[in-house]
Design a protein around this motif. Structure first.
Motif, PDB file in Angstrom:
ATOM      1  N   ALA A  37       0.832  -1.201   0.000  1.00  0.00           N
ATOM      2  CA  ALA A  37       0.000   0.000   0.000  1.00  0.00           C
ATOM      3  C   ALA A  37       0.867   1.252   0.000  1.00  0.00           C
ATOM      4  O   ALA A  37       2.024   1.223   0.433  1.00  0.00           O
ATOM      5  N   VAL A  38       0.300   2.342  -0.477  1.00  0.00           N
ATOM      6  CA  VAL A  38       1.009   3.617  -0.452  1.00  0.00           C
ATOM      7  C   VAL A  38       1.248   3.999   1.003  1.00  0.00           C
ATOM      8  O   VAL A  38       0.309   3.994   1.819  1.00  0.00           O
ATOM      9  N   PRO A  39       2.494   4.305   1.379  1.00  0.00           N
ATOM     10  CA  PRO A  39       2.780   4.590   2.796  1.00  0.00           C
ATOM     11  C   PRO A  39       2.117   5.880   3.248  1.00  0.00           C
ATOM     12  O   PRO A  39       1.763   6.745   2.446  1.00  0.00           O
ATOM     13  N   ASP A  40       1.971   5.977   4.547  1.00  0.00           N
ATOM     14  CA  ASP A  40       1.414   7.181   5.138  1.00  0.00           C
ATOM     15  C   ASP A  40       2.313   8.369   4.801  1.00  0.00           C
ATOM     16  O   ASP A  40       3.537   8.252   4.835  1.00  0.00           O
ATOM     17  N   LYS A  71      -5.551  11.285 -11.769  1.00  0.00           N
ATOM     18  CA  LYS A  71      -6.862  11.892 -11.500  1.00  0.00           C
ATOM     19  C   LYS A  71      -7.567  12.233 -12.803  1.00  0.00           C
ATOM     20  O   LYS A  71      -8.767  11.955 -12.975  1.00  0.00           O
ATOM     21  N   GLY A  72      -6.813  12.806 -13.742  1.00  0.00           N
ATOM     22  CA  GLY A  72      -7.405  13.126 -15.038  1.00  0.00           C
ATOM     23  C   GLY A  72      -7.834  11.879 -15.787  1.00  0.00           C
ATOM     24  O   GLY A  72      -8.903  11.852 -16.420  1.00  0.00           O
ATOM     25  N   VAL A  73      -7.000  10.828 -15.751  1.00  0.00           N
ATOM     26  CA  VAL A  73      -7.349   9.581 -16.438  1.00  0.00           C
ATOM     27  C   VAL A  73      -8.585   8.948 -15.789  1.00  0.00           C
ATOM     28  O   VAL A  73      -9.473   8.432 -16.480  1.00  0.00           O
ATOM     29  N   TRP A  74      -8.658   8.993 -14.457  1.00  0.00           N
ATOM     30  CA  TRP A  74      -9.793   8.402 -13.739  1.00  0.00           C
ATOM     31  C   TRP A  74     -11.097   9.125 -14.066  1.00  0.00           C
ATOM     32  O   TRP A  74     -12.142   8.491 -14.279  1.00  0.00           O
ATOM     33  N   GLU A  75     -11.051  10.438 -14.125  1.00  0.00           N
ATOM     34  CA  GLU A  75     -12.255  11.193 -14.478  1.00  0.00           C
ATOM     35  C   GLU A  75     -12.651  10.939 -15.927  1.00  0.00           C
ATOM     36  O   GLU A  75     -13.840  10.822 -16.259  1.00  0.00           O
ATOM     37  N   THR A  76     -11.676  10.869 -16.823  1.00  0.00           N
ATOM     38  CA  THR A  76     -11.975  10.603 -18.234  1.00  0.00           C
ATOM     39  C   THR A  76     -12.575   9.218 -18.414  1.00  0.00           C
ATOM     40  O   THR A  76     -13.459   9.009 -19.269  1.00  0.00           O
ATOM     41  N   MET A 135      -2.443  -0.773 -11.644  1.00  0.00           N
ATOM     42  CA  MET A 135      -3.753  -1.244 -11.214  1.00  0.00           C
ATOM     43  C   MET A 135      -3.629  -2.117  -9.974  1.00  0.00           C
ATOM     44  O   MET A 135      -4.485  -2.077  -9.071  1.00  0.00           O
ATOM     45  N   GLU A 136      -2.559  -2.910  -9.895  1.00  0.00           N
ATOM     46  CA  GLU A 136      -2.346  -3.724  -8.700  1.00  0.00           C
ATOM     47  C   GLU A 136      -2.126  -2.845  -7.475  1.00  0.00           C
ATOM     48  O   GLU A 136      -2.598  -3.155  -6.369  1.00  0.00           O
ATOM     49  N   LEU A 137      -1.400  -1.736  -7.666  1.00  0.00           N
ATOM     50  CA  LEU A 137      -1.197  -0.802  -6.551  1.00  0.00           C
ATOM     51  C   LEU A 137      -2.511  -0.118  -6.178  1.00  0.00           C
ATOM     52  O   LEU A 137      -2.801   0.083  -4.991  1.00  0.00           O
ATOM     53  N   ALA A 138      -3.283   0.264  -7.200  1.00  0.00           N
ATOM     54  CA  ALA A 138      -4.532   0.973  -6.936  1.00  0.00           C
ATOM     55  C   ALA A 138      -5.533   0.086  -6.216  1.00  0.00           C
ATOM     56  O   ALA A 138      -6.219   0.515  -5.277  1.00  0.00           O
ATOM     57  N   THR A 139      -5.638  -1.172  -6.633  1.00  0.00           N
ATOM     58  CA  THR A 139      -6.609  -2.075  -6.019  1.00  0.00           C
ATOM     59  C   THR A 139      -6.128  -2.617  -4.686  1.00  0.00           C
ATOM     60  O   THR A 139      -6.874  -3.343  -4.004  1.00  0.00           O
ATOM     61  N   SER A 140      -4.879  -2.287  -4.283  1.00  0.00           N
ATOM     62  CA  SER A 140      -4.418  -2.712  -2.960  1.00  0.00           C
ATOM     63  C   SER A 140      -5.176  -1.995  -1.854  1.00  0.00           C
ATOM     64  O   SER A 140      -5.186  -2.445  -0.700  1.00  0.00           O
ATOM     65  N   GLU A 141      -5.796  -0.875  -2.196  1.00  0.00           N
ATOM     66  CA  GLU A 141      -6.605  -0.124  -1.217  1.00  0.00           C
ATOM     67  C   GLU A 141      -8.042  -0.645  -1.234  1.00  0.00           C
ATOM     68  O   GLU A 141      -8.999   0.116  -1.431  1.00  0.00           O
ATOM     69  N   ASP A 142      -8.201  -1.958  -1.054  1.00  0.00           N
ATOM     70  CA  ASP A 142      -9.521  -2.597  -1.037  1.00  0.00           C
ATOM     71  C   ASP A 142     -10.301  -2.303  -2.315  1.00  0.00           C
ATOM     72  O   ASP A 142     -11.543  -2.176  -2.290  1.00  0.00           O
ATOM     73  N   GLU A 179     -10.385   5.699  -5.549  1.00  0.00           N
ATOM     74  CA  GLU A 179     -10.490   7.033  -4.971  1.00  0.00           C
ATOM     75  C   GLU A 179      -9.578   7.156  -3.742  1.00  0.00           C
ATOM     76  O   GLU A 179      -8.901   8.170  -3.559  1.00  0.00           O
ATOM     77  N   ARG A 180      -9.528   6.123  -2.913  1.00  0.00           N
ATOM     78  CA  ARG A 180      -8.667   6.156  -1.740  1.00  0.00           C
ATOM     79  C   ARG A 180      -7.195   6.162  -2.161  1.00  0.00           C
ATOM     80  O   ARG A 180      -6.369   6.841  -1.548  1.00  0.00           O
ATOM     81  N   PHE A 181      -6.877   5.416  -3.209  1.00  0.00           N
ATOM     82  CA  PHE A 181      -5.500   5.389  -3.731  1.00  0.00           C
ATOM     83  C   PHE A 181      -5.080   6.773  -4.210  1.00  0.00           C
ATOM     84  O   PHE A 181      -3.991   7.255  -3.902  1.00  0.00           O
ATOM     85  N   LEU A 182      -5.961   7.436  -4.944  1.00  0.00           N
ATOM     86  CA  LEU A 182      -5.659   8.781  -5.431  1.00  0.00           C
ATOM     87  C   LEU A 182      -5.527   9.770  -4.278  1.00  0.00           C
ATOM     88  O   LEU A 182      -4.684  10.672  -4.308  1.00  0.00           O
ATOM     89  N   ALA A 183      -6.358   9.592  -3.243  1.00  0.00           N
ATOM     90  CA  ALA A 183      -6.278  10.490  -2.088  1.00  0.00           C
ATOM     91  C   ALA A 183      -4.929  10.344  -1.380  1.00  0.00           C
ATOM     92  O   ALA A 183      -4.335  11.342  -0.937  1.00  0.00           O
ATOM     93  N   LYS A 184      -4.423   9.106  -1.288  1.00  0.00           N
ATOM     94  CA  LYS A 184      -3.120   8.906  -0.660  1.00  0.00           C
ATOM     95  C   LYS A 184      -2.001   9.511  -1.500  1.00  0.00           C
ATOM     96  O   LYS A 184      -1.033  10.069  -0.973  1.00  0.00           O
ATOM     97  N   LEU A 185      -2.115   9.386  -2.831  1.00  0.00           N
ATOM     98  CA  LEU A 185      -1.112  10.005  -3.705  1.00  0.00           C
ATOM     99  C   LEU A 185      -1.106  11.520  -3.528  1.00  0.00           C
ATOM    100  O   LEU A 185      -0.047  12.150  -3.488  1.00  0.00           O
ATOM    101  N   LYS A 186      -2.292  12.102  -3.407  1.00  0.00           N
ATOM    102  CA  LYS A 186      -2.380  13.554  -3.224  1.00  0.00           C
ATOM    103  C   LYS A 186      -1.783  13.959  -1.891  1.00  0.00           C
ATOM    104  O   LYS A 186      -1.041  14.957  -1.806  1.00  0.00           O
ATOM    105  N   ALA A 187      -2.087  13.204  -0.844  1.00  0.00           N
ATOM    106  CA  ALA A 187      -1.554  13.538   0.475  1.00  0.00           C
ATOM    107  C   ALA A 187      -0.041  13.383   0.527  1.00  0.00           C
ATOM    108  O   ALA A 187       0.643  14.133   1.229  1.00  0.00           O
ATOM    109  N   ALA A 188       0.482  12.411  -0.247  1.00  0.00           N
ATOM    110  CA  ALA A 188       1.930  12.193  -0.264  1.00  0.00           C
ATOM    111  C   ALA A 188       2.648  13.181  -1.168  1.00  0.00           C
ATOM    112  O   ALA A 188       3.883  13.193  -1.212  1.00  0.00           O
ATOM    113  N   GLY A 189       1.914  14.004  -1.899  1.00  0.00           N
ATOM    114  CA  GLY A 189       2.536  14.980  -2.787  1.00  0.00           C
ATOM    115  C   GLY A 189       3.139  14.371  -4.033  1.00  0.00           C
ATOM    116  O   GLY A 189       4.067  14.939  -4.618  1.00  0.00           O
ATOM    117  N   SER A 190       2.617  13.225  -4.475  1.00  0.00           N
ATOM    118  CA  SER A 190       3.158  12.565  -5.667  1.00  0.00           C
ATOM    119  C   SER A 190       2.638  13.253  -6.924  1.00  0.00           C
ATOM    120  O   SER A 190       1.428  13.460  -7.071  1.00  0.00           O
TER     121      SER A 190
END
Length: 354
Positions: free
Chosen positions: A102-105, A177-182, A148-155, A159-170
């Motif tokens: 999972a994406v680290p804290d 985010k753009g690809v997900w919305e598209t 996709m394996e990394l994204a689906t690691s968040e159950d 959306e939770r995966f993207l939120a962690k990326l945003k919080a981590a400043g990646s």
């Protein structure tokens, strides 16, 4: 009487064709030497792999620098190669773990946390190279599956995966985010969108790599030109003189003793048979390359010898009359081996098979 001008024009055309062929072959051989040296440098320093992982670190973990036209770690590949910085992950012979990490804290995030997670998913195609990964290309399909394996690691919650990326400043957050919305939050379309996006990014990276290689090729072309002290103008004149000498030898064989006087200037005080044989056995290219810093000579008897021509080479290098010829050779090498192969193919009529 009209036949004589036609014969003369045909002879002159043959001279020009011989000159063009000689120059094309020489520039092709020297360009191949430059390409070979470049490939040796690239493989020795693992530059392709360093470019890939420097870019991935910039994209996934972030290392941008304000005011720079290149991200910081990719810029390091330009400025710090070959010794000061290696952006590649450490090699591991373990298979990819069953469950993606999972994406680290954000509070525990390191500078390469996302790179480590990605490498875990693709390291099965890796082999060691001095303790670092040797992966120099990740197919877009393989990258999208790993992500996709990394994204689906968040159950399975993207959306939770993207939120962690945003919080981590990646920096990866904005792209995904753009690809997900598209993709309208559809997982299959999201995977295809990631694959298309990564393919476009690899094309962009290829442009950066080609820009880097152009500088390397320019430097190697200069070294080859000066190392061989290859004067293109002098070489062209030598080709023309050799052609005239062959014509004189032919005239002697066809016209008899009356044409022998034309060879006296070239073979003064020497056995004409030995003189002709020696001249014919040393074409212009061999004589020109024999003035390199280090040359190889093959005597009539005995073993080949390696000669150091330091003084002769230095004198040629400092002679201003050779500089225009050096410049001509240098510019010719910048066109590259494919260009000179195409020129040679057109001159000889060789058909290209694809």
């Amino acid at each position: 009487m009209a036949a004589a001008p036609r014969v003369y024009q045909g002879a002159m055309l043959s001279v020009y064709v011989d000159l063009a062929l000689g120059l094309a072959v020489t520039f092709l051989l020297l360009s191949l030497l430059v390409s070979g040296l470049n490939e040796a440098v690239v493989r020795l320093l693992s530059i392709r792999s360093k470019f890939l992982w420097a870019y991935l670190r910039d994209t996934m973990d972030g290392a941008g620098a304000a005011g720079s036209w290149l991200p910081a770690r990719v810029r390091d590949v330009f400025t710090r190669l070959p010794f000061l910085h290696d952006p590649r992950p450490r090699y591991s012979d373990l298979p990819a773990p069953t469950e993606a990490g999972a994406v680290p804290d954000p509070r525990a995030k390191t500078d390469d946390s996302m790179i480590k997670l990605l490498y875990e998913r693709v390291r099965e195609i890796d082999h060691a190279k001095r303790g670092r990964t040797s992966i120099a290309d990740i197919p877009p399909g393989r990258f999208s599956v790993a992500l996709m394996e990394l994204a689906t690691s968040e159950d399975g919650d993207v959306e939770r995966f993207l939120a962690k990326l945003k919080a981590a400043g990646s920096p990866l957050y904005g792209h995904l985010k753009g690809v997900w919305e598209t993709a309208q939050r559809d997982l299959d379309r999201f995977r295809q969108g990631v694959e298309t996006w990564f393919d476009g990014e690899m094309q962009r990276l290829s442009l950066l790599y080609k820009r880097y290689v152009k500088w390397v090729l320019a430097a190697l072309s200069l070294l080859v030109t000066l190392g061989f002290t290859m004067d293109g103008l002098e070489y062209a004149k030598t080709l023309l003189r050799d052609n005239a000498f062959r014509a004189s030898v032919t005239a002697v064989s066809e016209a008899g003793p009356d044409a022998y006087n034309e060879l006296k200037a070239r073979c003064t005080g020497a056995d004409p048979v030995h003189c002709v044989t020696e001249t014919m056995s040393q074409p212009a290219l061999v004589r020109m390359l024999g003035q390199a810093l280090v040359s190889v000579s093959i005597p009539e008897e005995g073993d080949p010898s390696v000669d150091w021509n330091g003084s002769t080479w230095w004198d040629r290098l400092l002679t201003p009359s050779h500089w225009p010829g050096f410049l001509l050779t240098y510019v010719a090498l910048l066109f590259g081996a494919p260009f000179w192969w195409d020129v040679l193919r057109r001159l000889t009529g060789i058909r290209s098979r694809r």
